[in-house]
Design a protein around this motif. Structure first.
Motif, PDB file in Angstrom:
ATOM      1  N   ARG A 133       0.834  -1.208   0.000  1.00  0.00           N
ATOM      2  CA  ARG A 133       0.000   0.000   0.000  1.00  0.00           C
ATOM      3  C   ARG A 133       0.870   1.260   0.000  1.00  0.00           C
ATOM      4  O   ARG A 133       0.573   2.240  -0.704  1.00  0.00           O
ATOM      5  CB  ARG A 133      -0.927   0.003   1.217  1.00  0.00           C
ATOM      6  N   GLU A 134       1.942   1.238   0.760  1.00  0.00           N
ATOM      7  CA  GLU A 134       2.813   2.414   0.861  1.00  0.00           C
ATOM      8  C   GLU A 134       3.466   2.767  -0.470  1.00  0.00           C
ATOM      9  O   GLU A 134       3.636   3.944  -0.786  1.00  0.00           O
ATOM     10  CB  GLU A 134       3.897   2.168   1.918  1.00  0.00           C
ATOM     11  N   VAL A 135       3.826   1.750  -1.252  1.00  0.00           N
ATOM     12  CA  VAL A 135       4.540   2.025  -2.512  1.00  0.00           C
ATOM     13  C   VAL A 135       3.621   2.052  -3.719  1.00  0.00           C
ATOM     14  O   VAL A 135       4.080   2.269  -4.845  1.00  0.00           O
ATOM     15  CB  VAL A 135       5.672   0.993  -2.742  1.00  0.00           C
ATOM     16  N   GLY A 136       2.324   1.835  -3.498  1.00  0.00           N
ATOM     17  CA  GLY A 136       1.377   1.947  -4.601  1.00  0.00           C
ATOM     18  C   GLY A 136       1.099   0.671  -5.369  1.00  0.00           C
ATOM     19  O   GLY A 136       0.562   0.713  -6.482  1.00  0.00           O
ATOM     20  N   ILE A 137       1.448  -0.478  -4.786  1.00  0.00           N
ATOM     21  CA  ILE A 137       1.136  -1.763  -5.410  1.00  0.00           C
ATOM     22  C   ILE A 137      -0.284  -2.168  -5.020  1.00  0.00           C
ATOM     23  O   ILE A 137      -0.667  -2.089  -3.849  1.00  0.00           O
ATOM     24  CB  ILE A 137       2.140  -2.840  -4.981  1.00  0.00           C
ATOM     25  N   SER A 138      -1.055  -2.590  -6.000  1.00  0.00           N
ATOM     26  CA  SER A 138      -2.467  -2.916  -5.775  1.00  0.00           C
ATOM     27  C   SER A 138      -2.642  -4.168  -4.919  1.00  0.00           C
ATOM     28  O   SER A 138      -1.880  -5.125  -5.024  1.00  0.00           O
ATOM     29  CB  SER A 138      -3.174  -3.123  -7.112  1.00  0.00           C
ATOM     30  N   ILE A 139      -3.698  -4.142  -4.099  1.00  0.00           N
ATOM     31  CA  ILE A 139      -4.073  -5.283  -3.286  1.00  0.00           C
ATOM     32  C   ILE A 139      -5.303  -5.941  -3.900  1.00  0.00           C
ATOM     33  O   ILE A 139      -6.329  -5.284  -4.110  1.00  0.00           O
ATOM     34  CB  ILE A 139      -4.390  -4.871  -1.836  1.00  0.00           C
ATOM     35  N   TYR A 140      -5.178  -7.221  -4.190  1.00  0.00           N
ATOM     36  CA  TYR A 140      -6.298  -8.016  -4.699  1.00  0.00           C
ATOM     37  C   TYR A 140      -6.662  -9.062  -3.658  1.00  0.00           C
ATOM     38  O   TYR A 140      -5.807  -9.823  -3.210  1.00  0.00           O
ATOM     39  CB  TYR A 140      -5.914  -8.724  -5.999  1.00  0.00           C
ATOM     40  N   HIS A 141      -7.924  -9.102  -3.276  1.00  0.00           N
ATOM     41  CA  HIS A 141      -8.406 -10.120  -2.349  1.00  0.00           C
ATOM     42  C   HIS A 141      -8.921 -11.289  -3.176  1.00  0.00           C
ATOM     43  O   HIS A 141      -9.739 -11.106  -4.089  1.00  0.00           O
ATOM     44  CB  HIS A 141      -9.517  -9.551  -1.467  1.00  0.00           C
ATOM     45  N   VAL A 142      -8.427 -12.482  -2.849  1.00  0.00           N
ATOM     46  CA  VAL A 142      -8.761 -13.692  -3.613  1.00  0.00           C
ATOM     47  C   VAL A 142      -9.461 -14.652  -2.643  1.00  0.00           C
ATOM     48  O   VAL A 142      -8.821 -15.506  -2.031  1.00  0.00           O
ATOM     49  CB  VAL A 142      -7.492 -14.316  -4.227  1.00  0.00           C
ATOM     50  N   PRO A 143     -10.772 -14.499  -2.475  1.00  0.00           N
ATOM     51  CA  PRO A 143     -11.479 -15.220  -1.414  1.00  0.00           C
ATOM     52  C   PRO A 143     -12.030 -16.576  -1.837  1.00  0.00           C
ATOM     53  O   PRO A 143     -12.531 -16.761  -2.941  1.00  0.00           O
ATOM     54  CB  PRO A 143     -12.642 -14.272  -1.086  1.00  0.00           C
ATOM     55  N   HIS A 144     -11.924 -17.516  -0.926  1.00  0.00           N
ATOM     56  CA  HIS A 144     -12.552 -18.819  -1.119  1.00  0.00           C
ATOM     57  C   HIS A 144     -14.068 -18.662  -0.984  1.00  0.00           C
ATOM     58  O   HIS A 144     -14.563 -17.752  -0.316  1.00  0.00           O
ATOM     59  CB  HIS A 144     -12.039 -19.805  -0.065  1.00  0.00           C
ATOM     60  N   HIS A 145     -14.783 -19.570  -1.620  1.00  0.00           N
ATOM     61  CA  HIS A 145     -16.242 -19.580  -1.494  1.00  0.00           C
ATOM     62  C   HIS A 145     -16.648 -19.659  -0.028  1.00  0.00           C
ATOM     63  O   HIS A 145     -16.114 -20.449   0.745  1.00  0.00           O
ATOM     64  CB  HIS A 145     -16.822 -20.776  -2.249  1.00  0.00           C
ATOM     65  N   ARG A 146     -17.618 -18.845   0.355  1.00  0.00           N
ATOM     66  CA  ARG A 146     -18.143 -18.871   1.718  1.00  0.00           C
ATOM     67  C   ARG A 146     -19.326 -19.838   1.771  1.00  0.00           C
ATOM     68  O   ARG A 146     -20.288 -19.676   1.025  1.00  0.00           O
ATOM     69  CB  ARG A 146     -18.544 -17.468   2.147  1.00  0.00           C
ATOM     70  N   TRP A 147     -19.206 -20.787   2.657  1.00  0.00           N
ATOM     71  CA  TRP A 147     -20.194 -21.858   2.727  1.00  0.00           C
ATOM     72  C   TRP A 147     -21.601 -21.327   2.965  1.00  0.00           C
ATOM     73  O   TRP A 147     -21.819 -20.417   3.774  1.00  0.00           O
ATOM     74  CB  TRP A 147     -19.831 -22.836   3.845  1.00  0.00           C
ATOM     75  N   GLU A 148     -22.559 -21.941   2.241  1.00  0.00           N
ATOM     76  CA  GLU A 148     -23.984 -21.691   2.452  1.00  0.00           C
ATOM     77  C   GLU A 148     -24.706 -23.022   2.443  1.00  0.00           C
ATOM     78  O   GLU A 148     -24.249 -23.992   1.820  1.00  0.00           O
ATOM     79  CB  GLU A 148     -24.559 -20.797   1.357  1.00  0.00           C
ATOM     80  N   SER A 149     -25.814 -23.089   3.112  1.00  0.00           N
ATOM     81  CA  SER A 149     -26.598 -24.310   3.167  1.00  0.00           C
ATOM     82  C   SER A 149     -26.942 -24.788   1.755  1.00  0.00           C
ATOM     83  O   SER A 149     -27.359 -24.000   0.910  1.00  0.00           O
ATOM     84  CB  SER A 149     -27.885 -24.072   3.965  1.00  0.00           C
ATOM     85  N   GLY A 150     -26.738 -26.071   1.502  1.00  0.00           N
ATOM     86  CA  GLY A 150     -27.035 -26.638   0.194  1.00  0.00           C
ATOM     87  C   GLY A 150     -25.835 -26.767  -0.719  1.00  0.00           C
ATOM     88  O   GLY A 150     -25.933 -27.387  -1.787  1.00  0.00           O
ATOM     89  N   ASP A 151     -24.702 -26.184  -0.320  1.00  0.00           N
ATOM     90  CA  ASP A 151     -23.503 -26.287  -1.154  1.00  0.00           C
ATOM     91  C   ASP A 151     -23.127 -27.740  -1.403  1.00  0.00           C
ATOM     92  O   ASP A 151     -23.105 -28.563  -0.469  1.00  0.00           O
ATOM     93  CB  ASP A 151     -22.319 -25.592  -0.476  1.00  0.00           C
ATOM     94  N   TYR A 152     -22.825 -28.053  -2.646  1.00  0.00           N
ATOM     95  CA  TYR A 152     -22.308 -29.349  -3.098  1.00  0.00           C
ATOM     96  C   TYR A 152     -23.348 -30.479  -3.075  1.00  0.00           C
ATOM     97  O   TYR A 152     -23.038 -31.593  -3.493  1.00  0.00           O
ATOM     98  CB  TYR A 152     -21.075 -29.783  -2.283  1.00  0.00           C
ATOM     99  N   VAL A 153     -24.553 -30.222  -2.616  1.00  0.00           N
ATOM    100  CA  VAL A 153     -25.557 -31.280  -2.504  1.00  0.00           C
ATOM    101  C   VAL A 153     -25.830 -31.925  -3.861  1.00  0.00           C
ATOM    102  O   VAL A 153     -25.946 -33.147  -3.969  1.00  0.00           O
ATOM    103  CB  VAL A 153     -26.864 -30.727  -1.899  1.00  0.00           C
ATOM    104  N   ASN A 154     -25.917 -31.114  -4.907  1.00  0.00           N
ATOM    105  CA  ASN A 154     -26.222 -31.639  -6.237  1.00  0.00           C
ATOM    106  C   ASN A 154     -25.000 -31.759  -7.133  1.00  0.00           C
ATOM    107  O   ASN A 154     -25.142 -31.978  -8.339  1.00  0.00           O
ATOM    108  CB  ASN A 154     -27.280 -30.749  -6.908  1.00  0.00           C
TER     109      ASN A 154
END
Length: 210
Positions: A52-73
């Motif tokens: 941040r201090e030198v001006g390099i961009s920060i990219y957030h690379v997030p894992h899927h956040r679990w929700e009910s029903g995930d992967y069931v089908n």
């Protein structure tokens, strides 16, 4: 020495959730010993702050956040996906599925769409968001070294990016897994494998040469 020109470089923060980084997180026990040994949390802070201090961009690379029903089908969910569903890892709307306080999204940051498996690239907009802003060099930090960090870095190389891994700004469930990720697999695709101190020096030097 490798250069990290701010206009060409992005730091990819992979899965910096409370479930991984905070006491009481569901996956914190997986990494706490190695994370403490290599001072991971402080090194993560140092890399992000310096970027941040030198001006390099920060990219957030997030894992899927679990929700009910995930992967069931799903026909072929992976063992890790099934385990995540059983544990309700990074559950949406919970503390564990929230970015750690030290890595909250700030103005100008980019948040990629969530990845369902290990790599931050397939079925997300990460590649588009990097190319949209002219990024050619990616520095990967976060967790886990041998899963999401390695998979994202590998695909990044395949897509033509210059890839940097940071030895002490990541962790794994075992020393063997960390060793494999950084010393066996990493050298086959990564252009640089640095310590936090080496990376910080290179980022600061590159910024001064603008």
């Amino acid at each position: 020495m490798v250069t990290y020109e701010p206009k060409l470089t992005a730091v990819l923060c992979v899965d910096l959730y409370n479930d991984f980084l905070s006491e009481g997180g569901k996956l914190f026990p997986w990494v706490k010993d190695i994370a403490k040994e290599n001072n991971m949390l402080e090194n993560l802070r140092t890399v992000v702050r310096t970027a941040r201090e030198v001006g390099i961009s920060i990219y957030h690379v997030p894992h899927h956040r679990w929700e009910s029903g995930d992967y069931v089908n799903w026909k072929y969910p992976s063992p890790y996906q099934l385990g995540a569903a059983e544990r309700q890892t990074f559950a949406k709307g919970t503390w564990g599925g929230t970015f750690h306080d030290d890595f909250q999204v700030q103005p100008g940051d980019i948040v990629a769409t969530e990845h369902w498996a290990s790599s931050g690239f397939p079925n997300t907009d990460l590649d588009h968001q990097l190319k949209r802003y002219g990024k050619e060099k990616i520095i990967l930090i976060g967790l886990l070294a041998n899963t999401c960090v390695e998979a994202t870095a590998r695909i990044g190389m395949e897509l033509g990016y210059h890839v940097t891994l940071v030895r002490d700004a990541t962790a794994a469930r075992s020393k063997e897994a960390l060793h494999a990720a950084l010393n066996i697999d990493g050298p086959t695709y990564a252009h640089q494998i640095l310590t936090t101190s080496q990376l910080v020096e290179a980022m600061k030097t590159s910024a001064q040469c603008r």
